[in-house]
Scaffold this motif. Structure first.
Motif: not given
Length: 188
Positions: A135, A169, A95, A131-132
């Protein structure tokens, strides 16, 4: 977290006696010490969070799939205290171009696997950690393993592989993205 070497050695010695063995015979004399040392290594992930492995984050402007596949691992089935081993495949789509060092993906697998574990939890822990920490737009983790509790005892089916996945996601929400990552994992 460090294990209590003396307690582990005593427990192994007691196990040998309980199984009808003589822990004082030549071949078993150092076994309790060796087993305690082995567990120190095999359970070195206890008390660690795989998310802490994602210390290196860079802004590279890369916004396409990043996949590290065929990460070998060894873990210990928490139900039988027998090893399971295999390969992990870890992918994500950054991201805002934020990427992590490639070795960090393998390190997260290593930390999550070095403890009494279930394959399903191992897969989820790696996916959640990535993921944490980053992000990303999406995370996909696949773990393929052979469980010696199925190979050596019980059903006795050597070579049987268990496959677990966790998708987050875009890999969870977009079937085309999921197909793409599965093809990359399977076809290299």
């Amino acid at each position: 977290m460090t294990i209590n070497q003396t307690q582990v050695e005593d427990a192994v010695r007691q196990l040998l006696v309980a199984m009808g063995e003589n822990p004082d015979r030549e071949g078993l004399l150092d076994t309790p010490k060796r087993v305690a040392k082995m567990y120190q290594e095999m359970w070195s992930g206890l008390g660690k969070d795989p998310k802490d492995e994602f210390t290196a984050v860079f802004s590279e402007g890369h916004e396409e799939v990043i996949l590290v596949r065929d990460i070998p691992f060894y873990s210990m089935c928490e139900h039988h205290l027998v090893p399971f081993y295999g390969l992990a495949h870890v992918a994500y789509i950054p991201s805002r171009g934020h990427v992590t060092g490639l070795s960090k993906l393998a390190r997260a697998v290593e930390v999550a696997s070095k403890r009494p574990q279930l394959q399903e939890r191992l897969t989820a822990q790696v996916a959640t950690a990535l993921d944490e920490a980053l992000s990303p737009e999406g995370v996909f983790v696949m773990v393929e393993a052979e469980h010696l509790c199925m190979t050596m005892r019980g059903i006795k089916k050597p070579g049987a592989k268990t496959v677990t996945t966790v998708a987050k996601g875009v890999f969870k929400d977009n079937i085309d993205q999921r197909k793409e990552i599965l093809a990359m994992i399977q076809n290299g």
